[in-house]
Design an enzyme around this catalytic site. Structure first.
Site, PDB file in Angstrom:
ATOM      1  N   TYR A 143       0.820  -1.213   0.000  1.00  0.00           N
ATOM      2  CA  TYR A 143       0.000   0.000   0.000  1.00  0.00           C
ATOM      3  C   TYR A 143       0.858   1.269   0.000  1.00  0.00           C
ATOM      4  CZ  TYR A 143      -3.978  -3.032   1.156  1.00  0.00           C
ATOM      5  OH  TYR A 143      -4.950  -4.003   1.145  1.00  0.00           O
ATOM      6  N   LYS A 194       4.016 -15.311   1.648  1.00  0.00           N
ATOM      7  CA  LYS A 194       3.960 -16.000   0.348  1.00  0.00           C
ATOM      8  C   LYS A 194       5.409 -16.236  -0.080  1.00  0.00           C
ATOM      9  CE  LYS A 194       1.512 -17.491  -3.183  1.00  0.00           C
ATOM     10  NZ  LYS A 194       0.743 -18.729  -3.106  1.00  0.00           N
ATOM     11  N   ASP A 226      -2.346 -18.283   0.890  1.00  0.00           N
ATOM     12  CA  ASP A 226      -3.477 -18.950   0.240  1.00  0.00           C
ATOM     13  C   ASP A 226      -3.988 -20.090   1.134  1.00  0.00           C
ATOM     14  OD1 ASP A 226      -0.924 -19.881  -0.287  1.00  0.00           O
ATOM     15  OD2 ASP A 226      -1.423 -20.749  -2.230  1.00  0.00           O
ATOM     16  N   ASP A 250      -5.005  -7.225   5.693  1.00  0.00           N
ATOM     17  CA  ASP A 250      -6.253  -6.538   5.362  1.00  0.00           C
ATOM     18  C   ASP A 250      -7.322  -7.580   5.028  1.00  0.00           C
ATOM     19  OD1 ASP A 250      -8.092  -4.659   4.659  1.00  0.00           O
ATOM     20  OD2 ASP A 250      -7.006  -3.861   2.942  1.00  0.00           O
ATOM     21  N   ASP A 254     -10.403  -9.374   7.809  1.00  0.00           N
ATOM     22  CA  ASP A 254     -11.833  -9.294   7.494  1.00  0.00           C
ATOM     23  C   ASP A 254     -12.455 -10.689   7.463  1.00  0.00           C
ATOM     24  OD1 ASP A 254     -11.989  -6.596   7.384  1.00  0.00           O
ATOM     25  OD2 ASP A 254     -12.703  -6.476   5.313  1.00  0.00           O
TER      26      ASP A 254
END
Ligand code: NAD
Length: 360
Positions: A143, A194, A226, A250, A254
């Site tokens: 970001y 990852k 994943d 992020d 959620d």
């Protein structure tokens, strides 16, 4: 001896003032009972600040926050400010607050309360007993990395670019917060990355691994993002504390939050290296129900419990507050967002009064 704490209150917009009022009364009661003196100072942020000063985060507010032991924020935003230029929007005030206080760690618990198991969209046996803390890096990663932007190529095509970047020191500081958080919980830390594909994740894994010997009471594991997304839905009880970067955090926070099925119940904390952290519900300002005494104040109350535990080092007071929430749910009180058959529907104020009755 009385311990005293300076708390900045940022009620913000929409349902913010309603849920904050309930929380302050609850904190005052706990304070009286447990010999904690809270000095509250209320300041402006978001739409309320725009209306009063033209700025979503007035300088005065940041000054007051910096001088306090912790900041309790409700929520910002509302339709009436949506058409303002970006630098004057309520959300800009929130980002400026995070930047101004150097908040790099976001802690989001996803706890299934036994009384609300049926609010989850997953099966009872999958979610019963889930108690996860996601520690998300908040100020680095893709970001914020550069280069970023949409560029014109030599052949006249458009190229969108973001850069996922982490330095060793950024990883170390979030890693330390995560290990310390796991120490205060069940002592299991899962680092999500990852690393099979991304070099930035390989560095992430190396640095997190290197911190582990300093925390012999914490068991560290690693998982690819994943797989973590799958495991959160398949068998969430395997997780205690999760640490991950900004983008992965992020998304996963959620997903973890929705295991609980009720946004009006979810607190969060954002912490910096030093100085006060910000404690706030995950939900927004709910303009659709603002001013109608319909808001669920429990996410705000549980954010205050996180503040007591993590900022003020008052675990007994935090336990007492969390226990009060559990008790009012046991007694059958529900706001509209968590209402189910044969329960007693109450408004925001009445939920606050129920909490006070349990506490006194
Ligand atoms: P929201 O979380 O405000 O509301 C989503 C839905 O959940 C609404 O139906 C609302 O009534 C309900 N809800 C939320 N909190 C509740 C509570 N405590 N009790 C009962 N019901 C509750 O999200 P949104 O509608 O997407 O956004 C509304 C405004 O909030 C926007 O201006 C947005 O920018 C802002 N927002 C602020 C924050 C923040 O302050 N951190 C976070 C998200 C959204």
């Amino acid at each position: 001896m009385t311990s005293s704490f300076r708390i900045t209150l940022l009620p913000g917009d929409g349902i913010g003032p309603e849920i904050m009022a309930v929380t302050v009364e609850v904190l005052k009661t706990i304070g009286r009972q447990m010999d904690l003196a809270f000095e509250f100072e209320t300041a402006l942020i978001g739409g309320a600040a725009i209306d009063a000063t033209g700025e979503p985060l007035p300088e005065e507010t940041l000054k007051i926050c910096k001088a306090s032991d912790a900041v309790l924020l409700a929520a910002i935003g509302g339709y009436q400010w949506d058409s303002l230029p970006r630098h004057q929007r309520p959300e800009t005030g929130l980002l400026a607050l995070r930047a101004g206080l150097g908040l790099f760690a976001n802690l989001r618990p996803a706890t299934i309360l036994p009384q609300l198991v049926d609010a989850s969209s997953l099966k009872r046996e999958v979610v019963e007993g889930v108690d996860i803390m996601v520690v998300r890096e908040l100020t680095g990663g893709i970001y914020f990395g550069s280069p970023k932007g949409i560029f014109e190529t030599e052949t006249g095509h458009k190229r969108g670019v973001n850069t996922m970047v982490y330095t060793d020191s950024e990883i170390d500081r979030i890693g330390k917060v995560a290990f310390a958080t796991a120490q205060k919980r069940r002592g299991q830390l899962c680092s999500v990355d990852k690393a099979n594909v991304l070099e930035v994740s390989q560095l992430w894994r190396d640095r997190i691994t290197a911190l582990a010997p300093d925390y012999p009471d914490v068991t560290l594991t690693h998982m690819y993002v994943d797989n973590a997304a799958m495991q959160l839905i398949r068998w969430p009880k395997q997780f205690d504390t999760i640490v991950t970067g900004n983008l992965f955090g992020d998304i996963l926070s959620d997903a973890a939050a929705m295991l609980t099925g009720s946004i009006g119940m979810l607190p969060s904390a954002s912490l910096g290296a030093d100085g006060p952290g910000v404690y706030e519900p995950v939900h927004g300002s709910a303009p659709d129900i603002a001013g109608q005494d319909k808001a669920n104040p429990l996410a705000q109350v549980l954010s205050a419990a996180m503040m007591l535990r993590y900022a003020l080092d008052q675990p007994a007071a935090a336990d007492r507050l969390e226990q009060a929430v559990t008790t009012v749910l046991d007694q059958g009180y529900r706001t509209g967002d968590i209402m189910s058959a044969s329960m007693t529907q109450v408004g925001c104020q009445a939920m606050g009064e129920a909490l006070l009755r349990v506490l006194v």
